[in-house]
Design a protein around this motif. Structure first.
Motif, PDB file in Angstrom:
ATOM      1  N   VAL A  18      58.728  14.267  86.147  1.00 21.84           N
ATOM      2  CA  VAL A  18      59.998  14.779  85.632  1.00 21.84           C
ATOM      3  C   VAL A  18      60.885  15.278  86.774  1.00 21.84           C
ATOM      4  CG1 VAL A  18      61.061  16.623  84.260  1.00 21.84           C
ATOM      5  CG2 VAL A  18      59.110  15.343  83.346  1.00 21.84           C
ATOM      6  N   ILE A  19      60.337  16.102  87.645  1.00 24.44           N
ATOM      7  CA  ILE A  19      61.123  16.689  88.741  1.00 24.44           C
ATOM      8  C   ILE A  19      61.626  15.605  89.691  1.00 24.44           C
ATOM      9  CG2 ILE A  19      61.081  18.275  90.715  1.00 24.44           C
ATOM     10  CD1 ILE A  19      60.997  19.675  87.932  1.00 24.44           C
ATOM     11  N   GLY A  20      60.800  14.625  89.984  1.00 26.77           N
ATOM     12  CA  GLY A  20      61.200  13.552  90.896  1.00 26.77           C
ATOM     13  C   GLY A  20      62.336  12.690  90.375  1.00 26.77           C
ATOM     14  N   LYS A  21      62.551  12.697  89.060  1.00 20.52           N
ATOM     15  CA  LYS A  21      63.620  11.889  88.453  1.00 20.52           C
ATOM     16  C   LYS A  21      64.913  12.672  88.220  1.00 20.52           C
ATOM     17  CE  LYS A  21      60.564   8.735  85.971  1.00 20.52           C
ATOM     18  NZ  LYS A  21      60.151   8.274  84.627  1.00 20.52           N
ATOM     19  N   LEU A  22      64.927  13.952  88.571  1.00 15.19           N
ATOM     20  CA  LEU A  22      66.122  14.755  88.314  1.00 15.19           C
ATOM     21  C   LEU A  22      67.332  14.222  89.073  1.00 15.19           C
ATOM     22  CD1 LEU A  22      64.846  18.452  88.526  1.00 15.19           C
ATOM     23  CD2 LEU A  22      65.518  17.193  86.476  1.00 15.19           C
ATOM     24  N   VAL A  95      81.034  13.329  88.589  1.00 14.38           N
ATOM     25  CA  VAL A  95      80.399  12.650  87.452  1.00 14.38           C
ATOM     26  C   VAL A  95      79.692  11.384  87.932  1.00 14.38           C
ATOM     27  CG1 VAL A  95      80.957  11.272  85.402  1.00 14.38           C
ATOM     28  CG2 VAL A  95      81.735  13.628  85.563  1.00 14.38           C
ATOM     29  N   GLY A  96      80.366  10.596  88.745  1.00 16.54           N
ATOM     30  CA  GLY A  96      79.747   9.378  89.268  1.00 16.54           C
ATOM     31  C   GLY A  96      78.529   9.659  90.129  1.00 16.54           C
ATOM     32  N   LYS A  97      78.622  10.676  90.964  1.00 15.17           N
ATOM     33  CA  LYS A  97      77.504  11.023  91.853  1.00 15.17           C
ATOM     34  C   LYS A  97      76.302  11.574  91.083  1.00 15.17           C
ATOM     35  CE  LYS A  97      80.281  12.181  95.909  1.00 15.17           C
ATOM     36  NZ  LYS A  97      80.661  13.274  96.821  1.00 15.17           N
ATOM     37  N   LEU A  98      76.569  12.222  89.961  1.00  9.80           N
ATOM     38  CA  LEU A  98      75.495  12.866  89.190  1.00  9.80           C
ATOM     39  C   LEU A  98      74.777  11.910  88.244  1.00  9.80           C
ATOM     40  CD1 LEU A  98      77.350  16.189  88.336  1.00  9.80           C
ATOM     41  CD2 LEU A  98      75.517  15.885  90.017  1.00  9.80           C
ATOM     42  N   GLY A  99      75.289  10.704  88.092  1.00  4.89           N
ATOM     43  CA  GLY A  99      74.634   9.744  87.208  1.00  4.89           C
ATOM     44  C   GLY A  99      74.896   9.993  85.736  1.00  4.89           C
ATOM     45  N   ILE A 100      76.035  10.612  85.432  1.00  4.54           N
ATOM     46  CA  ILE A 100      76.417  10.862  84.051  1.00  4.54           C
ATOM     47  C   ILE A 100      77.795  10.256  83.810  1.00  4.54           C
ATOM     48  CG2 ILE A 100      75.001  12.921  83.757  1.00  4.54           C
ATOM     49  CD1 ILE A 100      77.452  14.629  84.354  1.00  4.54           C
ATOM     50  N   SER A 101      78.179  10.147  82.544  1.00  4.41           N
ATOM     51  CA  SER A 101      79.499   9.584  82.241  1.00  4.41           C
ATOM     52  C   SER A 101      80.523  10.664  81.911  1.00  4.41           C
ATOM     53  CB  SER A 101      79.403   8.585  81.091  1.00  4.41           C
ATOM     54  OG  SER A 101      78.804   9.180  79.961  1.00  4.41           O
ATOM     55  N   GLY A 102      80.078  11.887  81.657  1.00  6.76           N
ATOM     56  CA  GLY A 102      81.014  12.958  81.365  1.00  6.76           C
ATOM     57  C   GLY A 102      80.383  14.327  81.458  1.00  6.76           C
ATOM     58  N   ILE A 103      81.190  15.289  81.862  1.00  5.87           N
ATOM     59  CA  ILE A 103      80.776  16.696  81.846  1.00  5.87           C
ATOM     60  C   ILE A 103      81.970  17.501  81.358  1.00  5.87           C
ATOM     61  CG2 ILE A 103      81.362  17.031  84.294  1.00  5.87           C
ATOM     62  CD1 ILE A 103      79.042  19.116  84.359  1.00  5.87           C
ATOM     63  N   TYR A 104      81.708  18.364  80.397  1.00  9.97           N
ATOM     64  CA  TYR A 104      82.744  19.190  79.802  1.00  9.97           C
ATOM     65  C   TYR A 104      82.261  20.627  79.904  1.00  9.97           C
ATOM     66  CZ  TYR A 104      83.510  14.550  78.018  1.00  9.97           C
ATOM     67  OH  TYR A 104      83.685  13.190  77.939  1.00  9.97           O
ATOM     68  N   LEU A 105      83.112  21.495  80.430  1.00  8.54           N
ATOM     69  CA  LEU A 105      82.744  22.882  80.672  1.00  8.54           C
ATOM     70  C   LEU A 105      83.710  23.829  79.987  1.00  8.54           C
ATOM     71  CD1 LEU A 105      82.136  22.262  84.418  1.00  8.54           C
ATOM     72  CD2 LEU A 105      80.369  23.133  82.887  1.00  8.54           C
ATOM     73  N   LEU A 119      77.113  17.437  78.363  1.00  8.00           N
ATOM     74  CA  LEU A 119      76.887  16.327  79.297  1.00  8.00           C
ATOM     75  C   LEU A 119      76.764  15.038  78.504  1.00  8.00           C
ATOM     76  CD1 LEU A 119      74.082  18.059  81.364  1.00  8.00           C
ATOM     77  CD2 LEU A 119      76.458  17.760  82.085  1.00  8.00           C
ATOM     78  N   GLU A 120      77.312  13.964  79.060  1.00  7.43           N
ATOM     79  CA  GLU A 120      77.197  12.640  78.442  1.00  7.43           C
ATOM     80  C   GLU A 120      76.653  11.658  79.470  1.00  7.43           C
ATOM     81  OE1 GLU A 120      80.474  11.625  75.274  1.00  7.43           O
ATOM     82  OE2 GLU A 120      81.410  12.319  77.140  1.00  7.43           O
ATOM     83  N   ALA A 121      75.814  10.772  79.004  1.00  5.08           N
ATOM     84  CA  ALA A 121      75.313   9.665  79.828  1.00  5.08           C
ATOM     85  C   ALA A 121      74.883   8.556  78.880  1.00  5.08           C
ATOM     86  CB  ALA A 121      74.144  10.104  80.701  1.00  5.08           C
ATOM     87  N   GLY A 122      75.451   7.392  79.077  1.00  8.79           N
ATOM     88  CA  GLY A 122      75.102   6.282  78.192  1.00  8.79           C
ATOM     89  C   GLY A 122      75.407   6.613  76.749  1.00  8.79           C
TER      90      GLY A 122
END
Length: 141
Positions: A18-22, A95-105, A119-122
């Motif tokens: 799990v940690i290695g895939k973060l 967002v691109g660097k983090l591997g997600i498609s969206g972040i809303y705060l 957070l959104e991804a896929g």
């Protein structure tokens, strides 16, 4: 979840997987029960990948996290939640660097610098609103 809790649930091999895939770690605010285990996760991440763990967190946490990371030998890359919220260009870049498609705060009223996130991804979306009482009406912007 702390590293200790993850090991109890998944075993050491499962925790390493799990940690290695973060892609990153999100810390909502500076209270120790939310951030106290961050460095053990960052250290294991570094041991597994050789790289720094990216941590999205309130800017007020930077000094503590950097000092602690240096002490335990766990390099980190810190990204301010306040800056992500305030600057659409920084948000788009990260967002691109983090591997997600969206972040809303949205700022939360729990502490002086605490945050709700979506957070959104896929095809999935995950929200953390545990701090409640956001100062903004929606995390959709």
């Amino acid at each position: 979840m702390t590293l200790g809790q993850l090991i109890r649930v998944r075993g050491m091999d499962g925790a390493r997987e799990v940690i290695g895939k973060l892609n990153f770690l999100y810390l909502s605010h500076i209270h120790f029960d939310h951030c106290g285990g961050a460095m053990s996760i960052a250290r294991l991440y570094h041991d597994l990948t050789g790289g720094p763990l990216t941590i999205l967190c309130p800017g007020r946490m930077f000094i503590w996290l950097l000092d602690t990371a240096e002490t335990v030998g766990a390099p980190v890359n810190l990204i301010s939640l306040g800056e992500l919220h305030a600057d659409p260009e920084i948000r788009k870049e990260q967002v691109g660097k983090l591997g997600i498609s969206g972040i809303y705060l949205a700022p939360a009223m729990h502490t002086r610098d605490s945050w709700c996130v979506a957070l959104e991804a896929g095809d999935w979306k995950q929200q953390y609103l545990g701090l409640a009482n956001t100062t903004e009406p929606s995390l959709e912007s």
